[in-house]
Enzyme design. Structure first.
Site, PDB file in Angstrom:
ATOM      1  N   CYS A 164      33.288  10.761  -9.151  1.00 42.46           N
ATOM      2  CA  CYS A 164      31.941  10.216  -8.383  1.00 42.46           C
ATOM      3  C   CYS A 164      32.566   9.631  -7.049  1.00 42.46           C
ATOM      4  CB  CYS A 164      31.201   9.173  -9.504  1.00 42.46           C
ATOM      5  SG  CYS A 164      30.010   8.025  -8.648  1.00 42.46           S
ATOM      6  N   GLU A 165      31.962   9.925  -6.075  1.00 39.77           N
ATOM      7  CA  GLU A 165      32.464   9.372  -4.846  1.00 39.77           C
ATOM      8  C   GLU A 165      31.945   7.968  -4.629  1.00 39.77           C
ATOM      9  OE1 GLU A 165      29.242  11.007  -1.649  1.00 39.77           O
ATOM     10  OE2 GLU A 165      30.665  12.367  -2.212  1.00 39.77           O
ATOM     11  N   HIS A 166      30.878   7.637  -5.537  1.00 38.95           N
ATOM     12  CA  HIS A 166      30.325   6.180  -5.072  1.00 38.95           C
ATOM     13  C   HIS A 166      31.224   5.042  -5.816  1.00 38.95           C
ATOM     14  CE1 HIS A 166      26.646   8.370  -4.605  1.00 38.95           C
ATOM     15  NE2 HIS A 166      27.040   7.995  -3.518  1.00 38.95           N
ATOM     16  N   HIS A 167      32.098   5.468  -7.005  1.00 42.59           N
ATOM     17  CA  HIS A 167      32.763   4.378  -7.612  1.00 42.59           C
ATOM     18  C   HIS A 167      34.123   5.014  -8.017  1.00 42.59           C
ATOM     19  CE1 HIS A 167      28.358   3.648  -8.783  1.00 42.59           C
ATOM     20  NE2 HIS A 167      29.132   2.288  -8.643  1.00 42.59           N
ATOM     21  N   GLN A 192      27.031  15.319  -8.027  1.00 45.18           N
ATOM     22  CA  GLN A 192      26.991  16.654  -9.017  1.00 45.18           C
ATOM     23  C   GLN A 192      26.124  17.473  -8.221  1.00 45.18           C
ATOM     24  OE1 GLN A 192      26.465  15.669 -13.243  1.00 45.18           O
ATOM     25  NE2 GLN A 192      25.065  17.759 -13.415  1.00 45.18           N
ATOM     26  N   HIS A 198      28.845  11.127 -16.534  1.00 40.52           N
ATOM     27  CA  HIS A 198      29.428  10.241 -15.538  1.00 40.52           C
ATOM     28  C   HIS A 198      29.874   8.794 -15.931  1.00 40.52           C
ATOM     29  CE1 HIS A 198      27.464  12.577 -12.083  1.00 40.52           C
ATOM     30  NE2 HIS A 198      27.096  13.118 -13.039  1.00 40.52           N
ATOM     31  N   CYS A 254      30.571   6.163 -14.429  1.00 39.58           N
ATOM     32  CA  CYS A 254      30.000   5.322 -13.773  1.00 39.58           C
ATOM     33  C   CYS A 254      28.543   4.726 -14.375  1.00 39.58           C
ATOM     34  CB  CYS A 254      29.743   5.485 -12.350  1.00 39.58           C
ATOM     35  SG  CYS A 254      28.481   6.933 -12.066  1.00 39.58           S
TER      36      CYS A 254
END
Length: 222
Positions: A111-114, A152, A180, A182
Site C-alpha cells: 500500500c502506497e499510503h502506509h 488496488q 490490506h 493497513c
C-alpha cells in the site's frame, strides 16, 4: 497548501488515487540502484535510531542495508520501466476466439499510503483477436505492476490497460481480491476483510460474458 495531520490520515485511509500512472518524479531513474540503496540505507538507519534501536547489535546492524536492497531490488522493482517483462505475442493461428482465463495469480504488493503489504490474487481473462500471449507472461505482468507502492484500483487498471495495448484488443477483464495489512494490522484491525476490484472493457461490458467469467473463477476456486 500544506495539509494537516488529520487530512493526511484521512486520505491514507480512503485509498484514493488521482491517476492510473504511478506518481513518479521526472528524475526518478537518474540515480543508479547502487546509489539509491546507499541513500535508503542511511535514512532507514536514522529511522531505526529515532525508534530507539541499537544499531551496534549484531541482529540489527545489517537491517538498514537489507531493507534498502529489498526496496530497490525486490519489493519495488516494478517502479522502473526497464524491469517490465518482455511480453512476446504470437499470431492467433488457431483462430481461437473464446475466453481465455488465467486465475489465482499471486498478488504481493504494498500500500502506497502506509508501505504495508497487500496480498491476494488476480484473475485475468481476455478474448483473443489477432494475437495471443504466453500464459506465464500474464503472471509476470501482474507481478511487475504489483511490485511498486500501489493502490488496488490503480493496479487493476494498469494490468488491464497494458494487456489491452499488448494484445491489441479491448476485450480484457481483471479482478483483484486482496487483504490490506493497513486494515488488518492497524486502524480498524479487521483481520477478515478482503477488498475486491474489477476493471474490464470491450466485450466484457456485456453482463452475460462477465457472468461466464465469474462462473469459471467460482468453479475453479470452490
Amino acid at each position: 497548501m500544506k495539509m494537516t495531520k488529520e487530512e493526511i490520515e484521512s486520505i491514507g485511509n480512503a485509498h484514493i488515487s488521482d491517476t492510473v500512472e504511478t506518481p513518479l518524479r521526472k528524475d526518478a531513474f537518474e540515480k543508479s540502484d547502487t546509489d539509491k540503496i546507499a541513500n535508503i540505507q542511511y535514512h532507514f538507519s536514522e529511522i531505526m535510531k529515532e525508534l530507539g534501536l541499537d544499531l551496534t547489535d549484531d541482529s540489527l546492524s545489517g537491517t538498514p542495508y537489507r531493507v534498502a536492497k529489498m526496496y530497490v531490488k525486490e519489493l519495488f522493482y516494478g517502479l522502473n520501466p526497464k524491469n517490465r517483462p518482455k511480453i512476446s505475442t504470437f499470431d492467433n493461428k488457431y483462430g481461437y476466439q473464446k475466453m481465455l482465463v488465467e486465475q489465482n495469480i499471486i498478488i504481493d504488493s504494498a500500500c502506497e499510503h502506509h508501505f504495508l503489504p497487500i496480498v491476494g490474487t488476480a484473475h485475468v481473462g481476455y478474448i483473443p483477436k489477432d494475437k495471443v500471449v504466453g500464459l506465464s507472461k500474464i503472471n509476470r505482468l501482474v507481478d511487475y505492476y504489483a511490485h511498486r507502492p500501489q493502490v488496488q484500483e490503480r493496479l487493476c487498471l494498469q494490468i488491464l490497460e497494458d494487456l489491452q495495448q499488448t494484445l491489441e484488443t479491448e476485450d480484457v477483464i481483471v479482478i483483484v481480491n486482496a487483504k490490506h495489512l493497513c486494515v488488518s494490522s492497524r486502524g480498524i484491525k479487521d483481520k477478515s476483510t478482503y477488498t475486491t476490484t474489477m476493471e474490464f472493457g470491450g466485450a466484457f461490458k456485456e453482463t452475460a460474458l462477465r457472468n461466464e467469467f465469474f462462473g469459471i473463477i467460482k468453479n475453479n476456486t470452490d
